[in-house]
Design an enzyme around this catalytic site. Structure first.
Site, PDB file in Angstrom:
ATOM      1  N   THR A  13       0.798  -1.222   0.000  1.00  0.00           N
ATOM      2  CA  THR A  13       0.000   0.000   0.000  1.00  0.00           C
ATOM      3  C   THR A  13       0.832   1.274   0.000  1.00  0.00           C
ATOM      4  O   THR A  13       0.277   2.364  -0.160  1.00  0.00           O
ATOM      5  CB  THR A  13      -0.941   0.016   1.217  1.00  0.00           C
ATOM      6  OG1 THR A  13      -0.168   0.015   2.423  1.00  0.00           O
ATOM      7  CG2 THR A  13      -1.868  -1.197   1.196  1.00  0.00           C
ATOM      8  N   GLU A  86       3.579   0.650  10.175  1.00  0.00           N
ATOM      9  CA  GLU A  86       3.625  -0.808  10.107  1.00  0.00           C
ATOM     10  C   GLU A  86       3.595  -1.467  11.489  1.00  0.00           C
ATOM     11  O   GLU A  86       3.707  -2.681  11.594  1.00  0.00           O
ATOM     12  CB  GLU A  86       4.892  -1.255   9.361  1.00  0.00           C
ATOM     13  CG  GLU A  86       5.072  -0.630   7.978  1.00  0.00           C
ATOM     14  CD  GLU A  86       4.027  -1.082   6.968  1.00  0.00           C
ATOM     15  OE1 GLU A  86       3.071  -1.787   7.356  1.00  0.00           O
ATOM     16  OE2 GLU A  86       4.157  -0.727   5.787  1.00  0.00           O
TER      17      GLU A  86
END
Length: 324
Positions: A13, A86
């Site tokens: 992404t 993340e």
């Protein structure tokens, strides 16, 4: 690579025209320079998992495909933003891999030796559930072509209140804390106004909110920045692992009713996000829920510049009543 510079290979992404590409733009602090399209030298499984349809690379070299992606040169500030996005290191790990730039891939049949191979970092799942290896593997992720679209963080708030237990769909040993069994206590680590003697401790002692049993004093196993914001003198534990201090606080065993009330009290998952965290109590590591302030959503430059504390005390930072 010069000090403070990092080559990152992104495959999901964070690529251009993908849902999180904004984190590679000037909208965020630091530097991000596009170096080119690339492909991993080794094969890895790239799969889509969880109900949020997240692309994951599994640390199982030799399986799957040579993965297509993009290489960015970033500085320490942008690396911090990547890490927070993340949830490194609690979700992904980082690993150095070899990546071949796209222009070299196109010339591959004409030259066997003239390939620029870069050493890049990649966010990768090392401790994954083995059944993920049975999922279809991709060589090139494109959310625009997926039938089930990636769910961004802000939409997960509306989707299911951002329950991070769903990471158990991916991680073999994700630190899951049971919240649905009424016979099991729920451990929670508090570090601010909920501690004994502090402004809001009264709510832990209020049976109308739920049950709470004091377990003992503790400190975080990982260092985090604990800061105090200016308007109300409220303590924020910033999600920035390995910075700041081992923060001192208290552990309580609570019931499901009190956990639900605390989620509302802490404005989870908007102002604070409840995440599992290891704490040391009486020399023993214990996994507890803890309310963090998540960098990408709510931490501003003022908070990042504040001194970090080892322990919060209302005597030093009198907080204002907000109206609970």
């Amino acid at each position: 690579m010069a000090a403070g510079k990092h080559l990152m290979f992104v495959y999901g992404t964070l690529k251009r025209n993908q849902p999180n590409y904004i984190f590679n733009t000037s909208a965020f602090d630091g530097i991000s320079i596009f170096r080119g399209k690339g492909r991993t030298v080794e094969k890895f499984p790239l799969v889509i998992a969880t109900k949020y349809n997240v692309p994951y690379v599994l640390d199982s070299p030799g399986r799957g495909n040579n993965i297509e992606g993009e290489v960015y040169e970033i500085d320490d500030k942008r690396l911090k933003i990547y890490d927070d996005l993340e949830l490194y290191p609690i979700n992904y790990n980082k690993k150095q891999i070899q990546v071949k730039l796209k222009k070299e891939i196109e010339d591959e049949e004409h030259s066997d030796n003239n390939h620029e191979i870069l050493q890049c970092n990649i966010y990768i799942i090392t401790d994954f559930k083995k059944e993920l290896l049975s999922k279809p593997v991709l060589s090139n992720y494109d959310d625009n072509l997926q039938e089930n679209k990636y769910v961004t963080g802000e939409n997960r708030y509306q989707f299911d209140n951002l329950n991070y237990d769903t990471k158990c769909d991916v991680k073999e040993n994700w630190p899951k804390i049971e919240t649905n069994n009424p016979n099991l206590p729920i451990p929670i680590f508090v570090y601010g106004t909920l501690k004994i003697g502090e402004h809001y401790h009264k709510y832990l002692k209020n049976p109308e909110k739920g049950k709470a049993e004091f377990v003992g004093e503790a400190e975080t196993n990982t260092k985090y920045p604990l800061v105090v914001e200016s308007k109300y003198n409220l303590p924020y534990l910033l999600w920035s692992p390995n910075n700041g201090n081992n923060v001192k606080g208290e552990v309580y065993n609570i019931d499901k009713d009190l956990l639900a009330w605390l989620d509302e009290f802490e404005d989870h998952p908007k102002t604070y996000i409840r995440l599992p965290s290891l704490v040391k109590i009486n020399g023993v590591l214990k996994n507890c829920w803890c309310y963090f302030t998540y960098f990408l959503k709510t931490i501003d430059a003022e908070l990042l510049s504040k001194p970090t504390l080892e322990s919060y005390s209302q005597a030093q930072y009198p907080c204002l009543e907000i109206g609970w």
